[in-house]
Design a protein around this motif. Structure first.
Motif, PDB file in Angstrom:
ATOM      1  N   ALA A   1       0.827  -1.201   0.000  1.00 27.86           N
ATOM      2  CA  ALA A   1       0.000   0.000   0.000  1.00 27.86           C
ATOM      3  C   ALA A   1       0.865   1.256   0.000  1.00 27.86           C
ATOM      4  CB  ALA A   1      -0.945  -0.009   1.198  1.00 27.86           C
ATOM      5  N   GLY A   2       1.940   1.247   0.802  1.00 27.57           N
ATOM      6  CA  GLY A   2       2.824   2.415   0.864  1.00 27.57           C
ATOM      7  C   GLY A   2       3.542   2.667  -0.449  1.00 27.57           C
TER       8      GLY A   2
ATOM      9  N   LEU B   1      -2.905  15.456   1.074  1.00 35.43           N
ATOM     10  CA  LEU B   1      -2.741  14.496   2.158  1.00 35.43           C
ATOM     11  C   LEU B   1      -3.983  13.640   2.402  1.00 35.43           C
ATOM     12  CD1 LEU B   1      -0.722  13.457   4.208  1.00 35.43           C
ATOM     13  CD2 LEU B   1      -1.533  15.203   5.821  1.00 35.43           C
ATOM     14  N   PRO B   2      -5.189  14.197   2.509  1.00 33.66           N
ATOM     15  CA  PRO B   2      -6.363  13.323   2.710  1.00 33.66           C
ATOM     16  C   PRO B   2      -6.566  12.340   1.560  1.00 33.66           C
ATOM     17  CG  PRO B   2      -6.919  15.618   3.152  1.00 33.66           C
ATOM     18  CD  PRO B   2      -5.573  15.619   2.522  1.00 33.66           C
ATOM     19  N   LEU B   3      -6.255  12.763   0.346  1.00 31.79           N
ATOM     20  CA  LEU B   3      -6.405  11.873  -0.805  1.00 31.79           C
ATOM     21  C   LEU B   3      -5.359  10.770  -0.784  1.00 31.79           C
ATOM     22  CD1 LEU B   3      -7.022  14.688  -3.430  1.00 31.79           C
ATOM     23  CD2 LEU B   3      -8.730  13.200  -2.383  1.00 31.79           C
TER      24      LEU B   3
ATOM     25  N   ALA C   1      -5.698   3.558   2.063  1.00 31.76           N
ATOM     26  CA  ALA C   1      -6.753   2.673   2.544  1.00 31.76           C
ATOM     27  C   ALA C   1      -7.310   1.813   1.413  1.00 31.76           C
ATOM     28  CB  ALA C   1      -7.866   3.493   3.186  1.00 31.76           C
ATOM     29  N   PHE C   2      -7.452   2.391   0.214  1.00 34.66           N
ATOM     30  CA  PHE C   2      -7.955   1.620  -0.926  1.00 34.66           C
ATOM     31  C   PHE C   2      -6.988   0.490  -1.284  1.00 34.66           C
ATOM     32  CE2 PHE C   2      -7.749   0.915  -5.528  1.00 34.66           C
ATOM     33  CZ  PHE C   2      -9.031   0.450  -5.762  1.00 34.66           C
ATOM     34  N   ASN C   3      -5.703   0.816  -1.383  1.00 34.23           N
ATOM     35  CA  ASN C   3      -4.717  -0.213  -1.749  1.00 34.23           C
ATOM     36  C   ASN C   3      -4.516  -1.233  -0.639  1.00 34.23           C
ATOM     37  OD1 ASN C   3      -3.607   0.503  -4.483  1.00 34.23           O
ATOM     38  ND2 ASN C   3      -3.314   2.452  -3.445  1.00 34.23           N
ATOM     39  N   PHE C   4      -4.792  -0.847   0.590  1.00 31.54           N
ATOM     40  CA  PHE C   4      -4.686  -1.782   1.707  1.00 31.54           C
ATOM     41  C   PHE C   4      -5.661  -2.941   1.521  1.00 31.54           C
ATOM     42  CE2 PHE C   4      -5.049  -3.286   6.061  1.00 31.54           C
ATOM     43  CZ  PHE C   4      -3.741  -3.145   6.539  1.00 31.54           C
ATOM     44  N   ASN C   5      -6.774  -2.684   0.840  1.00 29.45           N
ATOM     45  CA  ASN C   5      -7.790  -3.721   0.614  1.00 29.45           C
ATOM     46  C   ASN C   5      -8.023  -3.962  -0.879  1.00 29.45           C
ATOM     47  OD1 ASN C   5      -8.777  -4.189   3.464  1.00 29.45           O
ATOM     48  ND2 ASN C   5      -9.130  -1.998   3.303  1.00 29.45           N
ATOM     49  N   ASN C   6      -6.974  -3.827  -1.695  1.00 28.45           N
ATOM     50  CA  ASN C   6      -7.115  -3.935  -3.149  1.00 28.45           C
ATOM     51  C   ASN C   6      -7.175  -5.408  -3.566  1.00 28.45           C
ATOM     52  OD1 ASN C   6      -7.218  -3.458  -5.863  1.00 28.45           O
ATOM     53  ND2 ASN C   6      -5.421  -2.130  -5.919  1.00 28.45           N
ATOM     54  N   LEU C   7      -8.306  -6.046  -3.228  1.00 27.59           N
ATOM     55  CA  LEU C   7      -8.478  -7.467  -3.493  1.00 27.59           C
ATOM     56  C   LEU C   7      -8.527  -7.772  -4.989  1.00 27.59           C
ATOM     57  CD1 LEU C   7      -9.255 -10.395  -2.642  1.00 27.59           C
ATOM     58  CD2 LEU C   7     -11.617  -9.618  -2.545  1.00 27.59           C
ATOM     59  N   VAL C   8      -9.156  -6.895  -5.776  1.00 23.78           N
ATOM     60  CA  VAL C   8      -9.358  -7.170  -7.202  1.00 23.78           C
ATOM     61  C   VAL C   8      -8.023  -7.340  -7.920  1.00 23.78           C
ATOM     62  CG1 VAL C   8     -10.275  -6.239  -9.352  1.00 23.78           C
ATOM     63  CG2 VAL C   8     -11.567  -6.001  -7.230  1.00 23.78           C
ATOM     64  N   LEU C   9      -7.066  -6.459  -7.644  1.00 23.51           N
ATOM     65  CA  LEU C   9      -5.756  -6.537  -8.303  1.00 23.51           C
ATOM     66  C   LEU C   9      -5.076  -7.871  -8.016  1.00 23.51           C
ATOM     67  CD1 LEU C   9      -3.337  -5.276  -9.823  1.00 23.51           C
ATOM     68  CD2 LEU C   9      -2.571  -4.390  -7.608  1.00 23.51           C
ATOM     69  N   ILE C  10      -5.007  -8.245  -6.742  1.00 22.42           N
ATOM     70  CA  ILE C  10      -4.314  -9.477  -6.365  1.00 22.42           C
ATOM     71  C   ILE C  10      -5.053 -10.691  -6.912  1.00 22.42           C
ATOM     72  CG2 ILE C  10      -3.459 -10.836  -4.432  1.00 22.42           C
ATOM     73  CD1 ILE C  10      -2.089  -8.120  -4.817  1.00 22.42           C
ATOM     74  N   PHE C  11      -6.358 -10.684  -6.822  1.00 22.08           N
ATOM     75  CA  PHE C  11      -7.134 -11.853  -7.229  1.00 22.08           C
ATOM     76  C   PHE C  11      -7.031 -12.093  -8.736  1.00 22.08           C
ATOM     77  CE2 PHE C  11     -11.087 -14.119  -8.254  1.00 22.08           C
ATOM     78  CZ  PHE C  11     -10.973 -15.184  -7.369  1.00 22.08           C
ATOM     79  N   LEU C  12      -7.085 -11.021  -9.537  1.00 22.55           N
ATOM     80  CA  LEU C  12      -7.041 -11.179 -10.985  1.00 22.55           C
ATOM     81  C   LEU C  12      -5.627 -11.356 -11.526  1.00 22.55           C
ATOM     82  CD1 LEU C  12      -9.680  -8.574 -12.213  1.00 22.55           C
ATOM     83  CD2 LEU C  12      -9.950 -11.028 -11.955  1.00 22.55           C
ATOM     84  N   LEU C  13      -4.635 -10.778 -10.868  1.00 19.55           N
ATOM     85  CA  LEU C  13      -3.268 -10.811 -11.418  1.00 19.55           C
ATOM     86  C   LEU C  13      -2.495 -12.047 -10.978  1.00 19.55           C
ATOM     87  CD1 LEU C  13      -1.283  -9.275 -13.175  1.00 19.55           C
ATOM     88  CD2 LEU C  13      -0.500  -8.059 -11.130  1.00 19.55           C
TER      89      LEU C  13
ATOM     90  N   ALA D   1      -8.235   0.431  12.332  1.00 20.85           N
ATOM     91  CA  ALA D   1      -8.851   1.473  13.149  1.00 20.85           C
ATOM     92  C   ALA D   1      -7.792   2.285  13.895  1.00 20.85           C
ATOM     93  CB  ALA D   1      -9.831   0.845  14.140  1.00 20.85           C
ATOM     94  N   VAL D   2      -6.774   1.604  14.429  1.00 24.08           N
ATOM     95  CA  VAL D   2      -5.691   2.306  15.135  1.00 24.08           C
ATOM     96  C   VAL D   2      -4.930   3.220  14.178  1.00 24.08           C
ATOM     97  CG1 VAL D   2      -3.501   1.987  16.337  1.00 24.08           C
ATOM     98  CG2 VAL D   2      -5.462   0.548  16.918  1.00 24.08           C
ATOM     99  N   ILE D   3      -4.615   2.697  12.981  1.00 24.53           N
ATOM    100  CA  ILE D   3      -3.888   3.506  12.000  1.00 24.53           C
ATOM    101  C   ILE D   3      -4.722   4.711  11.565  1.00 24.53           C
ATOM    102  CG2 ILE D   3      -2.914   3.493   9.670  1.00 24.53           C
ATOM    103  CD1 ILE D   3      -2.207   0.567  10.130  1.00 24.53           C
ATOM    104  N   SER D   4      -6.002   4.488  11.334  1.00 26.33           N
ATOM    105  CA  SER D   4      -6.877   5.589  10.917  1.00 26.33           C
ATOM    106  C   SER D   4      -6.956   6.662  11.999  1.00 26.33           C
ATOM    107  CB  SER D   4      -8.279   5.056  10.601  1.00 26.33           C
ATOM    108  OG  SER D   4      -8.234   4.094   9.571  1.00 26.33           O
ATOM    109  N   TYR D   5      -7.054   6.226  13.253  1.00 21.75           N
ATOM    110  CA  TYR D   5      -7.108   7.200  14.345  1.00 21.75           C
ATOM    111  C   TYR D   5      -5.794   7.970  14.451  1.00 21.75           C
ATOM    112  CZ  TYR D   5      -7.579   9.157  19.028  1.00 21.75           C
ATOM    113  OH  TYR D   5      -7.633  10.019  20.102  1.00 21.75           O
ATOM    114  N   ALA D   6      -4.670   7.249  14.270  1.00 27.50           N
ATOM    115  CA  ALA D   6      -3.363   7.922  14.332  1.00 27.50           C
ATOM    116  C   ALA D   6      -3.237   8.948  13.202  1.00 27.50           C
ATOM    117  CB  ALA D   6      -2.245   6.885  14.238  1.00 27.50           C
ATOM    118  N   ASN D   7      -3.706   8.602  11.989  1.00 32.34           N
ATOM    119  CA  ASN D   7      -3.675   9.557  10.879  1.00 32.34           C
ATOM    120  C   ASN D   7      -4.560  10.762  11.170  1.00 32.34           C
ATOM    121  OD1 ASN D   7      -1.902   8.165   9.193  1.00 32.34           O
ATOM    122  ND2 ASN D   7      -3.533   6.907   8.327  1.00 32.34           N
TER     123      ASN D   7
END
Length: 507
Positions: A275-276, A414-416, A422-434, A485-491
């Protein structure tokens, strides 16, 4: 003359009638869910129905009518799945433990072995709206039966019926025949043993106690409600099992079993790295291209913009499948070019490092147009006077970019960037199809791959495996939820402090 209160009541009747109709529909849905074995979801629908009637049936809560649909959607589509997933994490729910205890007993006691010595062919004759079963070898004919539900019919000696259904018509009645039991004149019960015969079916298990079954060979099975299985005296579990609460057992497996803990930690770290890197590379490439497109002396800018935005216009799943073909180790164009130029044929899908590199490359291709579009807009907001003043003081173009342009576009970016992470943290479609998470991590007791991220890992654990382990997947999902949730709160805290510091400097 009609009073104001009378007119108000007359206008309220259509609304109250609509509320009553919708409430009846929701109540029917709640009852159906409860009858189908979903009491929690049924209770949620019942609560929403009560709230709907109170809010839309009374003028006192007029303002709440505008937020009620949103609250209802959150409860049904977000809160309920999260709560149910967390609940599953404390159970043994899996492909071996799908049933309830009564249903597991029913399935075991329904098993039987056909006594081939009693097997005999049959035919079916129509008798009005019902049917009769004819056994030609023994000359027995059954009483009329509807073949629409479980039932027992007596057999008695009789002549063959005048007309019998052909084999195709009899096969069409196989579901009703499977539910039928025939009783011979000697009191023997025979059942349908296939498409062509009835025979004596000896039950494999007989219930001999509240939590006890006896197998046909005399073995006694006792219900183990802690594990959700019937066990023999030797401790051997007999499937199918049933769902039971196991407390923290799934979490203990995650932290104590090396075959689970090892791949979980590796996938957890790789998810953050993936994700990073995706956010960093997409942002860098998109910003670089946006800066190039801002160059005043660049010709054919509109053409370049259209070409560079094309990856964003094409559906992502098509691009992913195209890249899957391009990176094919044997016939892909990328390996053909590398082989022709350098004599290299990388193992993109079997080497862990190359597979992860490929995933990041493809995700960068899919994500840079979005960042480029944002950067093109943010760059327009940077005052030209600041840049000109820096140039007059002798600053180079690179220094102007990093000291003036970049600091001014980072705050709105920064918010974007956090949303993209967060989107890439759960990017299931990319991993599943590739890659489908491959190559696999050796030495694991659960399906886990080198390119798996946490979302694809839990998906494979729950759905893409012969031994589906929903309880373990639910436990891992709860841990993911807590970490995110912890990461989101820290951000959130970091952004609030940064905003406070900028406000302080402004003052």
């Amino acid at each position: 003359m009609t009073t104001g209160a009378g007119r108000s009541r007359s206008r309220a009747w259509p609304r109250l009638l609509a509320v009553a109709i919708v409430a009846l529909i929701l109540l029917w849905g709640a009852f159906t869910l409860y009858a189908a074995g979903q009491p929690l979801l049924g209770a949620i629908i019942l609560g929403l129905t009560t709230g709907f009637v109170v809010i839309f049936g009374s003028d006192r809560f007029y303002g709440s009518r505008f937020i009620f649909p949103g609250i209802a959607a959150v409860l049904v589509f977000i809160a309920f799945p999260v709560i149910y997933t967390i609940y599953i994490g404390f159970t043994n729910y899996s492909s071996s433990n799908l049933l309830t205890y009564p249903r597991a007993v029913e399935v075991l006691t329904a098993r039987g072995t056909v006594d081939q010595s009693t097997e005999q062919p049959f035919a079916v004759a129509r008798d009005g709206d019902e049917y009769r079963i004819w056994l030609p070898e023994s000359g027995l004919l059954s009483d009329p039966v509807p073949l629409t539900e479980e039932g027992t019919a007596a057999l008695s000696p009789a002549d063959a019926p005048e007309t019998l259904l052909d084999r195709r018509e009899a096969v069409a009645l196989r579901e009703g025949l499977a539910r039928l039991t025939l009783e011979t004149p000697e009191g023997q019960l025979i059942r349908n043993a296939g498409l062509r015969s009835f025979a004596l079916v000896v039950p494999d298990y007989v219930q001999t106690g509240p939590d006890q079954l006896t197998r046909s060979d005399g073995t006694v099975l006792t219900a183990d409600h802690r594990a959700g299985f019937f066990r023999t005296e030797d401790g051997v579990a007999v499937p199918p099992g049933w769902r039971v609460n196991v407390g923290l057992a799934n979490f203990e497996r995650i932290f104590t079993s090396q075959g689970i803990r090892g791949p979980t930690v590796e996938i957890f770290v790789w998810t953050f790295v993936f994700a990073g890197l995706s956010v960093l590379l997409c942002f860098s490439v998109g910003l670089l291209l946006a800066v190039i497109l801002q160059w005043q002396h660049l010709r054919y800018k509109p053409v370049y913009r259209v070409l560079l935005i094309l990856p964003y216009a094409v559906p992502s799943f098509i691009s992913i499948l195209v890249f899957r073909g391009l990176f094919n180790q044997n016939f892909g164009e990328i390996n053909l070019i590398l082989d022709a130029l350098f004599g290299l044929r990388p193992n993109w899908f079997t080497d862990a490092t190359l597979a992860r590199t490929m995933v990041v490359i493809v995700n960068t291709w899919l994500g840079y147009p979005y960042m480029m579009l944002l950067a093109m807009g943010f760059l327009q907001s940077v005052p030209e006077d600041h840049k000109k003043a820096a140039v007059l003081e002798g600053a180079s173009s690179i220094r102007v970019f990093f000291t003036i342009t970049l600091p001014q576009i980072i705050p709105p970016f920064l918010p974007l960037l956090i949303a993209a992470f967060a989107f890439n943290f759960n990017n299931l479609v990319l991993i599943f199809l590739l890659t489908r998470g491959l190559p696999d991590i050796p030495g694991t007791v659960i399906p886990a791959g080198r390119t798996d991220i946490l979302a694809s890992f839990t998906y494979r654990l729950a759905f893409d495996n012969a031994g589906q382990q929903f309880g373990l997947a639910g436990a891992i999902t709860l841990l993911i939820f807590v970490v995110v949730a912890v990461i989101s709160y820290a951000n959130f805290v970091a952004m609030r402090r940064a905003a406070a510091r900028r406000a302080g400097r402004t003052l």
